[in-house]
Write an enzyme that holds these catalytic residues in place. Structure first.
Site, PDB file in Angstrom:
ATOM      1  N   HIS A  54       0.832  -1.197   0.000  1.00 29.07           N
ATOM      2  CA  HIS A  54       0.000   0.000   0.000  1.00 29.07           C
ATOM      3  C   HIS A  54       0.870   1.252   0.000  1.00 29.07           C
ATOM      4  O   HIS A  54       0.501   2.280  -0.553  1.00 29.07           O
ATOM      5  CB  HIS A  54      -0.937  -0.001   1.208  1.00 29.07           C
ATOM      6  CG  HIS A  54      -2.296  -0.487   0.857  1.00 29.07           C
ATOM      7  ND1 HIS A  54      -2.908  -1.500   1.520  1.00 29.07           N
ATOM      8  CD2 HIS A  54      -3.145  -0.100  -0.119  1.00 29.07           C
ATOM      9  CE1 HIS A  54      -4.079  -1.722   0.967  1.00 29.07           C
ATOM     10  NE2 HIS A  54      -4.253  -0.886  -0.024  1.00 29.07           N
ATOM     11  N   ARG A  93      -8.595 -10.149  -8.994  1.00 29.08           N
ATOM     12  CA  ARG A  93      -8.212 -11.325  -8.188  1.00 29.08           C
ATOM     13  C   ARG A  93      -8.874 -11.168  -6.812  1.00 29.08           C
ATOM     14  O   ARG A  93      -8.349 -10.497  -5.930  1.00 29.08           O
ATOM     15  CB  ARG A  93      -6.694 -11.392  -8.040  1.00 29.08           C
ATOM     16  CG  ARG A  93      -5.938 -11.759  -9.308  1.00 29.08           C
ATOM     17  CD  ARG A  93      -4.438 -11.779  -9.039  1.00 29.08           C
ATOM     18  NE  ARG A  93      -3.699 -12.529 -10.025  1.00 29.08           N
ATOM     19  CZ  ARG A  93      -3.029 -11.980 -11.041  1.00 29.08           C
ATOM     20  NH1 ARG A  93      -3.042 -10.674 -11.214  1.00 29.08           N
ATOM     21  NH2 ARG A  93      -2.361 -12.750 -11.881  1.00 29.08           N
ATOM     22  N   GLU A  98      -6.268 -22.521 -17.764  1.00 25.15           N
ATOM     23  CA  GLU A  98      -4.920 -22.535 -17.182  1.00 25.15           C
ATOM     24  C   GLU A  98      -4.425 -23.951 -16.909  1.00 25.15           C
ATOM     25  O   GLU A  98      -3.390 -24.142 -16.291  1.00 25.15           O
ATOM     26  CB  GLU A  98      -4.837 -21.663 -15.928  1.00 25.15           C
ATOM     27  CG  GLU A  98      -5.936 -21.867 -14.934  1.00 25.15           C
ATOM     28  CD  GLU A  98      -5.952 -20.833 -13.809  1.00 25.15           C
ATOM     29  OE1 GLU A  98      -5.020 -20.036 -13.683  1.00 25.15           O
ATOM     30  OE2 GLU A  98      -6.921 -20.860 -13.036  1.00 25.15           O
ATOM     31  N   ASP A 126      -0.242 -19.955 -14.941  1.00 20.28           N
ATOM     32  CA  ASP A 126      -0.404 -21.349 -14.538  1.00 20.28           C
ATOM     33  C   ASP A 126      -0.274 -22.293 -15.725  1.00 20.28           C
ATOM     34  O   ASP A 126       0.292 -23.376 -15.590  1.00 20.28           O
ATOM     35  CB  ASP A 126      -1.755 -21.559 -13.839  1.00 20.28           C
ATOM     36  CG  ASP A 126      -1.663 -21.215 -12.362  1.00 20.28           C
ATOM     37  OD1 ASP A 126      -0.665 -21.609 -11.742  1.00 20.28           O
ATOM     38  OD2 ASP A 126      -2.574 -20.544 -11.843  1.00 20.28           O
ATOM     39  N   CYS A 146      -5.055 -13.185 -19.628  1.00 18.54           N
ATOM     40  CA  CYS A 146      -4.850 -12.313 -18.472  1.00 18.54           C
ATOM     41  C   CYS A 146      -3.612 -12.683 -17.653  1.00 18.54           C
ATOM     42  O   CYS A 146      -3.354 -12.093 -16.619  1.00 18.54           O
ATOM     43  CB  CYS A 146      -6.086 -12.280 -17.581  1.00 18.54           C
ATOM     44  SG  CYS A 146      -6.456 -13.880 -16.857  1.00 18.54           S
TER      45      CYS A 146
HETATM   46  C1  PEP Z   1      -2.675 -17.113 -14.432  1.00 22.09           C
HETATM   47  O1  PEP Z   1      -2.546 -18.223 -13.929  1.00 22.09           O
HETATM   48  O2  PEP Z   1      -2.173 -16.786 -15.519  1.00 22.09           O
HETATM   49  C2  PEP Z   1      -3.459 -16.076 -13.727  1.00 22.09           C
HETATM   50  C3  PEP Z   1      -3.780 -14.937 -14.313  1.00 22.09           C
HETATM   51  O3  PEP Z   1      -3.823 -16.312 -12.463  1.00 22.09           O
HETATM   52  P1  PEP Z   1      -2.853 -16.200 -11.194  1.00 22.09           P
HETATM   53  O4  PEP Z   1      -1.561 -15.580 -11.654  1.00 22.09           O
HETATM   54  O5  PEP Z   1      -3.576 -15.367 -10.200  1.00 22.09           O
HETATM   55  O6  PEP Z   1      -2.700 -17.630 -10.799  1.00 22.09           O
HETATM   56 MG    MG Z   2      -3.734 -18.883 -12.247  1.00 12.08          MG
END
Ligand code: PEP
Ligand code: MG
Length: 575
Positions: free
Chosen positions: A188, A295, A429, A453, A500
């Site tokens: 923060h 998230r 993922e 992932d 993403c």
């Molecule tokens: C991913 O796995 O690409 C993702 C966006 O989720 P995280 O990084 O939160 O696992």
């Molecule tokens: Mg992920």
């Protein structure tokens, strides 16, 4: 001249004088007491005064820097009142007959240590907030007054770590930059420095000490470098860089409101990845067309327990309202032992493949029902899309949909309104989700490819193990071909697909993703305008050729190539 490198937390170049700030250390010793009731009263008093103080700070800062960034004080308020945290303190006082300050200190240390084990930088960074509120409580228990933060003009404030409540009290006309030995760029404190427009560098390490107090210095917040007693050549270079950065930012700002269209008329949406309300300012400032990944787990990890429906509803509603009708994709709780063992089983040999993400949906259905209720209630305030992580087969989606129907029946019976246009989507993922993407596409409205992932599971690389960094090959053909396979299956069913994971912001893959017809890239807010600039300078005349040249596509023995152009083409008259 000394040169210390840290992590760039807030951009900007500042010339000034170092002031090394040391917080008056609060000492807390373990003492046994004979009258725990008295300690409970001292704690109650400190809690009350702290809450009042936070309310006042909130009101003042709303007027000064706006609601979104004053929000930190509301978060601190919730942390102080958190049921689990309060109970832990009271139990320590009652059962172990310790003083109130010691009980607060220990309860906060436990919460901070579980946050500190989180994989996600943002969540780990919440440790500072817990320590901030415990310091506030202890100060009131010990009857100590707040330390004054008074500095001279042109101060480069250097310190071990700065708490958010200290950061927000800084006078930015006097303090021109902040440098900390510890802390992360997603704390923060760093977020606040960005908001307040104060250049800052985090994680400068132990090399930054109070021996530099009073030295002339230059902070390069873009590169994350602190120059102490800079020589003339460095000064000249920094002046030039400051002018150059100013020109660049001005040019980027002109791209607000413009389209992400290539010279040959291909369009892609650029959305933002965020962790919560405090990031909303950057979303708006950088002109994101939507939020591609909220998230939601950060809320769970900020608290000692699962947040209740009201708190979640409030957060989702505020985000949706701020986006004013633009799409907001909220991902349901994606948490595992890697992030917080207390929420799961805590003894898995391999957390990445353990009871995490959607598997918790089935293990702790009541937690997800609460989240779904909050989400649907909030859906009245904007364009909501709900996304489920770590899906491996269509049966999981059918089970999720059954729960959703159940939750909606419940809301109906209570007369609570919700939108009937909420999109349901999943993350791609796992290799299983890629292979079954044709069947999954029958079940949901959209997809988001989570390359962080997917890369870990496709290339067999534990993403939490820094020793494996040299084996990470995000451009690996296997990964890109899997993205193509999923995207083609999804497009064939007429659904949309975004990316993403971190790869979405990789400049070298932009042409590839556009050639594959990816509909949306979701990246951290500050990457949006630089990506827009890159897109507007691109020309992808022949996507098939491009993919062939990169080895993503291959001709078969007869020379046929499996390629359909799913890219979105628009009239590029703006260009
Ligand atoms: C991913 O796995 O690409 C993702 C966006 O989720 P995280 O990084 O939160 O696992
Ligand atoms: Mg992920």
């Amino acid at each position: 001249m000394q040169r210390i490198r840290g992590r760039a937390a807030s951009g900007g170049i500042v010339f000034g004088k170092i002031k090394f700030y040391r917080r008056d250390d609060i000492t807390v010793k373990k003492h046994k007491v004979s009258n725990p009731e008295l300690e409970l009263q001292r704690y109650e008093y400190a809690k009350e005064v702290s809450l009042k103080e936070l309310d006042e700070l909130y009101e003042r800062e709303v007027r000064k820097i706006g609601k979104d960034h004053a929000e930190i004080f509301m978060i601190h308020r919730m942390l102080i009142e958190d049921f689990g945290f309060v109970t832990k303190i009271e139990e320590l006082i009652r059962n172990e007959c310790v003083t109130a300050d010691y009980a607060v200190h220990r309860a906060a240390a436990e919460v901070a240590s579980s946050l500190g084990r989180a994989e996600d930088d943002y969540i780990r960074a919440r440790t500072a907030d817990v320590l901030d509120i415990s310091g506030r409580l202890i100060r009131h228990i010990q009857n100590k007054s707040e330390q004054k933060l008074e500095f001279e003009r042109n101060t480069i404030l250097c310190t071990y770590d700065l708490e958010p409540s200290e950061t927000i009290r800084l006078d930015k006309h006097l303090v021109r930059a902040v440098c900390t030995c510890y802390g992360s760029v997603t704390s923060h404190t760093s977020i606040l420095t960005r908001t307040m427009g104060i250049p800052s560098i985090a994680s400068l390490g132990k090399g930054l000490t109070d021996e530099y107090d009073g030295c002339d210095a230059i902070v390069d917040g873009y590169a994350g470098i602190l120059y102490i007693d800079p020589d003339n050549a460095t000064k000249r270079r920094m002046i030039e860089k400051r002018e150059e950065e100013g020109r660049k930012r001005e040019l980027l700002m002109r791209l607000r409101g413009r389209k992400n269209v290539t010279l040959d008329g291909r369009e892609i949406a650029l959305y933002a990845n965020i962790s919560g309300l405090t990031d909303m300012k950057y979303v708006v400032e950088n002109d994101a067309e939507g939020i591609g990944l909220l998230r939601s787990e950060f809320m769970y990890l900020q608290n000692d327990d699962f947040p209740d429906e009201e708190l979640q509803f409030y957060t989702y509603r505020r985000v949706l309202e701020r986006m004013g009708g633009k799409r907001v994709v909220v991902r349901t709780l994606d948490i595992g032992e890697d992030k917080n063992p207390d929420f799961t089983y805590g003894d898995s040999e391999n957390p990445a493949m353990g009871v995490r993400s959607i598997r918790l949906f089935f293990e702790k259905p009541e937690v997800f029902r609460t989240q779904l209720r909050a989400l649907y209630r909030a859906s009245m305030y904007g364009k909501l899309a709900i996304m489920f992580p770590l899906i491996v087969d269509p049966e999981e989606i059918q089970a999720i949909k059954a729960t959703i129907s159940n939750v909606l029946e419940e809301l109906d019976s209570e007369g609570i309104p919700y939108s009937h246009d909420v999109e349901i989507g999943i993350m791609v993922e796992t290799p299983a989700a890629v292979m079954l993407s044709d069947e999954l596409a029958q079940e949901v409205d959209f997809f988001n490819i989570g390359t962080n992932d997917l890369e870990q599971y496709v290339l067999a690389i534990d993403r939490t193990d820094s020793r494996l960094e040299k084996y990470c090959r995000p451009h690996h053909k296997a990964l890109i071909r899997m993205i193509k396979m999923a995207a083609d299956n999804i497009h064939r069913c007429g659904k949309w697909v975004g990316i993403c994971g971190e790869l979405a912001g990789e400049p070298e893959l932009l042409e590839t993703f556009m050639s594959l017809g990816i509909d949306m890239l979701s990246v951290s807010p500050n990457k949006i305008l630089p990506m827009r600039r890159r897109i507007r300078a691109l020309k992808i005349n022949d996507p098939k050729e491009l993919l062939l040249s990169k080895g993503i596509l291959k001709a078969d023995a007869e020379g046929n190539v499996d390629f359909t152009d799913y890219g979105k083409k628009v009239n590029n008259e703006e260009q």
